[in-house]
Design a protein around this motif. Sequence first.
Motif, PDB file in Angstrom:
ATOM      1  N   HIS A 418       0.798  -1.223   0.000  1.00 18.79           N
ATOM      2  CA  HIS A 418       0.000   0.000   0.000  1.00 18.79           C
ATOM      3  C   HIS A 418       0.831   1.273   0.000  1.00 18.79           C
ATOM      4  O   HIS A 418       0.251   2.365   0.040  1.00 18.79           O
ATOM      5  N   LEU A 480      -3.381   2.743  -2.095  1.00 14.46           N
ATOM      6  CA  LEU A 480      -4.475   2.182  -1.312  1.00 14.46           C
ATOM      7  C   LEU A 480      -5.398   1.339  -2.191  1.00 14.46           C
ATOM      8  O   LEU A 480      -5.575   1.631  -3.381  1.00 14.46           O
ATOM      9  N   ASN A 535      -7.099  -0.950   6.868  1.00 15.30           N
ATOM     10  CA  ASN A 535      -7.615   0.022   5.909  1.00 15.30           C
ATOM     11  C   ASN A 535      -8.736   0.815   6.565  1.00 15.30           C
ATOM     12  O   ASN A 535      -9.922   0.541   6.380  1.00 15.30           O
TER      13      ASN A 535
END
Length: 715
Positions: A418, A480, A535
């Motif tokens: 990420h 992301l 997340n």
Amino acid sequence: MLTVALAALRTRWTTLIGTFVALALGVGLIATMGLGLASTFDAPDREPQRFAASRVVVMGNDTLTVPVRRGASTAQVTQRLAHPHPVDSELLSDLRELGPVTPAGRQATGSGGPDAVGVDAPVADVRRVVGDRAQVLTGDDRRRADPSTERDAEALLTVNALLGTAAGITAFVSVFVVASTFAFAVALRRREFGLLRTAGATPGQLRRLLLTEAAVVGTLASAAGCALGHWGAPHLAQLLVDGEAAPSWFTIRPVAWPLHVAFWTGPAVALAGVWAASRRAGRTGPAEALREADVDTGVLPPVRRLLGLALLACAVFLMTKSLVTDASGLLKRKTYTTQPMVLITAAALLAPMLVRPLTRLLRLPGATGMLVRANTAASLRRTAAVAAPVLITVALAGSVLSSAMTVSQAKAAEAREHTRADLVVTGEDVKGLEARPVPGAVLSASASTAVFVREEGTALIRSQARAVDDAKTLAVVERLPVVAGDLRDLDDRSIVVNEEWERHTVGETVRVWLGDGRPVSLRIAAVLAIGTGNNGAYVTAANAPTAPVDRIDVRLAPGADRAAVTAALRDTGGTVRSTDRWLAATHPRTSPQTRLGLIVVLGIALVYTALALANTLLMAGSVRSTELNALRLAGATRPQVLAVVAGETLFAVGLGAVLGMAVTAVNLAGLGAALATLSAPVTVAVQWPVVGGTAGACAVVAVAAAMAPKAVRHG
């Protein structure tokens, strides 16, 4: 019947010593864990430390209270704010008019004002001036202003979960060990029960005989176990403190109910364990006294078969349901510690049905190998009694420890995927670059915060979040897992959420409470995959004005001078590290509490397995003189006889280890499927050293116990 039972206990005490030790240890552990649990329910009364000299403490509001539905009525739910309110300057001025104000030197995060102050003034006057602008604390409530209060509460919650899990493992393993021990002991007493039936004993009398023996053994073991638990609880508390799993002041409180619970658990476990065996003993016929065949039959009663199949179906259902409805739940420590026990229990119950097919599949060389294989298949009850505890321990070690490491490595791999950053700056309050950009680098500053959302009107959910200064630079330095929308559309009137939120449609408006408690309505700009749970949500810095910047992600431009950029970043006052070093320092990281909890769980299982193996093989060896003498008469030498006994033992331990690894493979496959469902990296990490060491320890204990009986050594 009591007289006969006591006489049988005096005569056969050697066959029940293992059961007594297992029960005493189980009761002792339950008493120890219970005393520890009771000590975590309430923190001990301690004097306020920070404002000990102040009569009244005024502290900024630090909680959010929201009404939710509870059936036909409503209830107030409270969550702690991510950014507690300070005692503002206006309120400080009003308080100084009442009397001396004592600040404690601690500032509310990012606010420039103190989080609490002491006031030497009458309580009524302070309450009148403060109103609803802050909290007024008096007496013992002044402890709430101590920074250690929240940490201690979190530590006690962790200790509570650790001891609760350990107590559950203890009860689970002790019941299984006691039940299997009694079942094997009853099988060895087949001729004794046949003689009693020949002498006129009824099936009911045989059942009552075994139940009476179990009650006596359970009562004596409970008394010994309670004494052991009372002695061991303080040592457990000191172990938790030394391992940094509990606060330094944690001690065992003088309460009696855990000892009562533990004491009555002993007879209950003993009676539950012997009940099925007593039913089987009641069906023994008089002709069993004349039986000479050593081939086991009827080793898997219909009730055990049905229970095993039902638990197997339950394990499949639970895993399937979790994968379909809440895959993220499989990644939680409580789930991957307790849920595998359903499948482990099913495999242990069905072990007699699984052992014989596995035995027939394996071919061992030589005459000794042929005897080992034949005896293992014929003495199915003994083989299953050895394989089952090994199965439980290997499966626990493989499933629990490997699951913990799998989740940790998946989090680390996800964090690597990420980020596009080359450097990361971290610190409690990183600052200094707002007005001066760094040439050759793109910087994205962010702060830890939280948002609260009321879902389905019944729950107030806290979601970890990060507040970013610029969404466009965030998109440059981060990669992301956006599944809908565009990260660059994030502004002061919007939010980025993940798929776990009740509302996660781009363009939809969601009402949330920010980290400081302010209610706002924000438009969903983008939606992220759930992943391993890291997340969280994203908001702009304007929606978390009091959150201090604690991280700056830096992406270098092509040809940029890395050393010059690093030197400029050091002016922030934070720690500058390469992305790889930052990831290595933060992922994976297993807390001391988790490590200690896993060690306790595995240690309990290993001790019980050693007891079960030693007890089973000592009992089995004591009645094998006829069988082993027949081998000697057939021409086998003493070393060959010992080799056969050791080979049978190692073969049974190996079968248990194979079945345990099969259970581990199923559990890890479910965890891998959950990671794939959550769009997270699938990195299955089997802890081979631990699994191999556990199987090796079981093999050493089993062989030593198998060789110990006189009938084996002189066979």
